[in-house]
Design a protein around this motif. Structure first.
Motif, PDB file in Angstrom:
ATOM      1  N   GLY A 150       8.466   5.711  -1.550  1.00 34.40           N
ATOM      2  CA  GLY A 150       7.276   5.414  -0.753  1.00 34.40           C
ATOM      3  C   GLY A 150       7.523   5.578   0.735  1.00 34.40           C
ATOM      4  N   PRO A 151       6.544   5.174   1.526  1.00 35.03           N
ATOM      5  CA  PRO A 151       6.601   5.475   2.952  1.00 35.03           C
ATOM      6  C   PRO A 151       7.533   4.659   3.858  1.00 35.03           C
ATOM      7  N   PRO A 152       8.100   3.525   3.432  1.00 34.90           N
ATOM      8  CA  PRO A 152       8.870   2.762   4.426  1.00 34.90           C
ATOM      9  C   PRO A 152      10.022   3.565   5.018  1.00 34.90           C
TER      10      PRO A 152
ATOM     11  N   MET B 226       8.546  -4.474  -4.355  1.00 32.88           N
ATOM     12  CA  MET B 226       7.453  -3.515  -4.324  1.00 32.88           C
ATOM     13  C   MET B 226       6.387  -3.978  -3.350  1.00 32.88           C
ATOM     14  N   CYS B 227       5.806  -3.004  -2.682  1.00 29.37           N
ATOM     15  CA  CYS B 227       4.785  -3.312  -1.696  1.00 29.37           C
ATOM     16  C   CYS B 227       3.413  -2.926  -2.249  1.00 29.37           C
ATOM     17  N   PRO B 228       2.426  -3.816  -2.144  1.00 35.01           N
ATOM     18  CA  PRO B 228       1.116  -3.525  -2.718  1.00 35.01           C
ATOM     19  C   PRO B 228       0.276  -2.560  -1.878  1.00 35.01           C
ATOM     20  N   CYS B 229       0.675  -2.307  -0.633  1.00 34.03           N
ATOM     21  CA  CYS B 229      -0.233  -1.570   0.253  1.00 34.03           C
ATOM     22  C   CYS B 229      -0.202  -0.066   0.014  1.00 34.03           C
ATOM     23  N   HIS B 230       0.923   0.551   0.294  1.00 31.40           N
ATOM     24  CA  HIS B 230       0.965   2.000   0.191  1.00 31.40           C
ATOM     25  C   HIS B 230       2.088   2.436  -0.750  1.00 31.40           C
ATOM     26  N   GLY B 231       2.495   1.523  -1.604  1.00 29.52           N
ATOM     27  CA  GLY B 231       3.466   1.885  -2.621  1.00 29.52           C
ATOM     28  C   GLY B 231       4.906   1.987  -2.162  1.00 29.52           C
ATOM     29  N   GLY B 232       5.301   1.224  -1.171  1.00 32.62           N
ATOM     30  CA  GLY B 232       6.712   1.203  -0.771  1.00 32.62           C
ATOM     31  C   GLY B 232       7.543   0.459  -1.814  1.00 32.62           C
ATOM     32  N   VAL B 233       8.738   0.973  -2.139  1.00 29.62           N
ATOM     33  CA  VAL B 233       9.609   0.316  -3.106  1.00 29.62           C
ATOM     34  C   VAL B 233      11.009   0.205  -2.500  1.00 29.62           C
TER      35      VAL B 233
ATOM     36  N   ASN C 261       8.096  -8.895   4.984  1.00 33.57           N
ATOM     37  CA  ASN C 261       7.278  -7.855   5.601  1.00 33.57           C
ATOM     38  C   ASN C 261       7.825  -6.466   5.301  1.00 33.57           C
ATOM     39  N   CYS C 262       7.006  -5.676   4.627  1.00 34.96           N
ATOM     40  CA  CYS C 262       7.364  -4.292   4.344  1.00 34.96           C
ATOM     41  C   CYS C 262       7.624  -3.580   5.669  1.00 34.96           C
ATOM     42  N   ARG C 263       8.662  -2.738   5.686  1.00 37.05           N
ATOM     43  CA  ARG C 263       8.980  -2.074   6.949  1.00 37.05           C
ATOM     44  C   ARG C 263       8.071  -0.894   7.229  1.00 37.05           C
ATOM     45  N   HIS C 264       7.164  -0.638   6.326  1.00 38.42           N
ATOM     46  CA  HIS C 264       6.193   0.420   6.612  1.00 38.42           C
ATOM     47  C   HIS C 264       5.142  -0.133   7.563  1.00 38.42           C
ATOM     48  N   LEU C 265       4.240  -0.946   7.057  1.00 38.72           N
ATOM     49  CA  LEU C 265       3.238  -1.513   7.954  1.00 38.72           C
ATOM     50  C   LEU C 265       3.090  -3.023   7.795  1.00 38.72           C
ATOM     51  N   GLY C 266       4.118  -3.652   7.267  1.00 39.51           N
ATOM     52  CA  GLY C 266       4.129  -5.105   7.329  1.00 39.51           C
ATOM     53  C   GLY C 266       3.516  -5.873   6.182  1.00 39.51           C
ATOM     54  N   CYS C 267       3.038  -5.191   5.135  1.00 43.42           N
ATOM     55  CA  CYS C 267       2.442  -5.920   4.020  1.00 43.42           C
ATOM     56  C   CYS C 267       3.510  -6.743   3.291  1.00 43.42           C
ATOM     57  N   PRO C 268       3.070  -7.748   2.530  1.00 47.61           N
ATOM     58  CA  PRO C 268       4.027  -8.634   1.866  1.00 47.61           C
ATOM     59  C   PRO C 268       4.623  -8.000   0.608  1.00 47.61           C
TER      60      PRO C 268
HETATM   61  S1  FES Z   1       3.050  -1.563   4.125  1.00 47.41           S
HETATM   62 FE1  FES Z   1       4.399  -1.412   2.458  1.00 47.41          FE
HETATM   63  S2  FES Z   1       4.130   0.611   1.862  1.00 47.41           S
HETATM   64 FE2  FES Z   1       2.819   0.485   3.584  1.00 47.41          FE
END
Ligand code: FES
Lengths: 474, 179
Positions: free
Chosen positions: B143-145, B126-133, B108-115
């Protein structure tokens, strides 16, 4: 003869039930004659809601709100059940229609300042309804319970958890536990099917009652600012002079427009079918690319574009502050001019809101901030060499992930700057520093590249000069 | 209506009684409401306070994992609900650091939880949602995390790799890796 008997039967029924006596005065109450097509959006939203209730009940007859079964039952509804695809399609397009129409209705009412005295509560109930409709849209997409649905739960949970102090509690309340599990979907099902529709029924009832109680507003007139002391009297007087009965003089337009809306919903459902289901709902599958339905793309974009330090304010602020501002609007401004020509800032706000919605929606759709996991390798003719360090560097920019974020001659993602002309923009030394240290949101690659790889990549990048840069894909 | 003294008498009495009736009815309605609603409120809010007992789950033999490689492993939450089906599953990125040491990153990405996905070449998550790396060690690379990737506790027992299940890592909660 037959006709007379029918009439006698109706009279009996009407006398007992009181249709002419109690209902007709409402249905035929006098309304201003000048509104014409401006006022059809509220009734159309209600029509869309009726579509949702009707199709929703049908779907609930086959949908199983269970961890494994939900997805399978939706597959059955979509692929096998007679009329299933049509009904699901209508529910999906009906949702889009309802969100769209409720927003148009809200903008129209705002633009004409209909929320001013004495219709403050009409507006406030409307704002509550608006937010519940958005809640329905969100939970509805989630009930699809495909990969996207499951990951939407995670995102919703994370957003809720940002609330100070009680955030984690709200999240665990939403999930029905500490993780997504057996209690999660059933909860969202209950919100979507019982709680929120219940609020909508009650809210629409109140909203309509208030509409009848205060009458349909006139079109705004720059010469008639609202003065609570005299408004009602003058309104009554003007209505007496120029008003027309709602049924049928005004209502036929509502009926025509609603027909169009239902026609479009059914037409889209029949032609395009319901939105395709994503992969199955496995929280262990990471190959999901979560994405909300189109009406939330703008928010999705906002979440990606914001600097992290503002983010908390947005995640919590947009829903809470947005609600409060809208809800309390008539308490702060309930008299004075209604005409848009006298309220230029209102027009400005609408234009700005629409423009940002469109721009952010396009952004949200294109996701330029997201690494492109599916990039192709650079063809040899683009690399411009068939062997040697430049060629190997051209292969490395793909395998080392540079191209997930950087475009090179039309290949690659859009997160970072385009590298097609980088050979002219940066020196060799600068490139090495930048790749090693990262910066401006670029990770440092010092630990994942050895010096040989780095020098090959830089060799390749130095050949990226626009004019002679070889063939471009786009 | 003609008002006689006796009428007034009666009406005064009724008024007293009426105010009593009003109060009684309001009170009892409140009681009815509470009796109906409170058990439901308790039922609905219960999951907030329930702490799931987390469990150790076996991920297989140590030798199944190559040193240095980062792979996706999936295991089951300690969900008490038999009907949870596939939704009880969860996953982690498991890396064998050396002979004995494993690290398990939450997906779970620490930004908003995407895989988040582990990308082999550049050694990044890498996160597919908002570009967290994230870097290899889970720290934020871009990115935003706001925080590094969370980690599960892992241990080796009798030649097996075991992972300790945990709640969804909310950004506001503390990390659950105490090791
Ligand atoms: S949930 Fe991963 S960058 Fe937003």
């Amino acid at each position: 003869m037959k006709k007379r008997r029918l009439k006698a039967a109706w009279d009996w029924f009407d006398d007992r039930i009181g249709f002419s006596e109690c209902m007709m005065p409402y249905i035929a109450h006098t309304v201003p004659r000048d509104a014409r097509w401006w006022y059809v959006f509220g009734s159309a939203t209600l029509t869309a809601f009726i579509v949702q209730v009707a199709t929703g009940i049908c779907l609930a007859m086959a949908y199983v709100p269970g961890g494994d079964e939900a997805y399978e039952s939706l597959r059955y509804i979509t692929e096998e059940a007679q009329f299933g695809s049509l009904v699901r399609g209508m529910h999906a397009y009906g949702a889009s229609a309802m969100v769209t129409l409720v927003v148009i209705h809200l903008m129209q009412v705002y633009l004409h300042a209909t929320y001013k005295y004495p219709r403050e509560l009409n507006w406030m109930t409307g704002v509550v309804l608006f937010f519940v409709v958005l809640g329905m849209a969100f939970t509805g997409q989630l009930l699809r319970w495909d990969a996207n649905g499951v990951w939407s739960v995670f995102v919703a949970t994370e957003m809720a958890s940002r609330t100070p102090y009680i955030g984690p509690m709200i999240s665990h309340f939403l999930l029905g536990g500490e993780t997504v599990g057996g209690s999660t979907l059933t909860r969202f099902f209950a919100y979507h099917v019982f709680i929120m529709p219940g609020i909508i029924f009650a809210g629409v009832g109140l909203h309509l009652f208030l509409l009848f109680r205060h009458g349909v507003s006139e079109m705004p007139d720059p010469n008639q600012p609202v003065d609570p002391a005299t408004y009602k009297e003058q309104y009554e007087k003007r209505l007496k002079e120029t008003g027309v009965p709602f049924w049928p003089n005004a209502m036929w337009r509502d009926v025509v427009f609603s027909t169009l809306v239902v026609g479009i919903i059914v037409g889209c459902a029949a032609i395009f079918g319901p939105p395709a289901l994503d992969a199955s709902p496995d929280p262990a599958s990471i190959h999901a690319d979560p994405m909300p339905d189109w009406y939330f793309w703008w928010y999705f974009a906002v979440l990606s574009l914001l600097p992290p330090s503002y983010e908390l304010w947005f995640i919590l602020g947009v829903p809470i502050f947005g609600f409060l501002v809208l809800f309390c609007l008539p308490l702060f401004s309930n008299k004075g001019h209604r005409a848009p020509s006298k309220r230029p800032w209102a027009v400005g706000i609408i234009v700005a809101a629409l423009a940002s919605f469109v721009v952010l929606t396009i952004y949200g759709y294109r996701e330029p901030w997201s690494p492109d996991f599916g990039v192709e390798e650079l063809p040899t003719n683009v690399i411009g060499a068939e062997e040697g360090p430049v060629f190997e560097g051209g292969k490395l920019v793909h395998s080392k992930g540079c191209m997930y974020c950087h475009d090179i001659n039309g290949y690659g993602g859009h997160r970072g700057p385009d590298l097609s002309n980088i050979g002219q923009q940066l020196t060799r030394e600068d490139l090495i520093i930048r790749i090693n240290n990262g910066g401006y949101n670029m990770p440092s690659f010092a630990s994942s590249l050895n010096s040989e790889e780095l020098s090959k990549i830089v060799d390749f990048l130095m050949t990226r000069i626009e004019d002679k840069g070889g063939s471009s894909k786009n | 209506m003609n008002q006689t003294p006796s009428d007034k008498q009666c009406c005064k009495e009724t008024e007293d009684r009426r105010s009593f009736q009003v109060r009684l009815s309001m009170f009892l309605s409140g009681v009815i409401g509470a009796l109906i609603v409170l058990p439901g409120v308790g039922f609905v809010l219960a999951p907030i306070f329930k702490k799931t007992k987390q469990k150790w789950r076996t991920l297989g033999r140590v030798d199944d994992y190559q040193e240095g490689a980062t792979v996706l492993v999936s295991f089951e939450d300690p969900s008490p609900e038999k009907w949870a089906g596939v939704t009880a599953k969860t996953a982690a990125w498991l890396r064998r650091v050396d002979k004995e040491k494993f690290i398990a990153f939450s997906i779970n990405c620490r930004h908003l939880g995407c895989p988040v996905r582990w990308v082999e070449g550049p050694e990044l998550f890498m996160c597919p949602c908002h570009g967290g790396v994230y870097y290899k060690d889970g720290t934020v690379a871009g990115g935003p995390p706001p925080e590094p990737l969370d980690r599960y506790q892992v241990r080796v027992r009798d030649g097996n790799v075991e992972i300790h299940t945990a709640a969804v890592p909310l950004t506001t909660t503390l990390t659950f890796d105490e090791s």
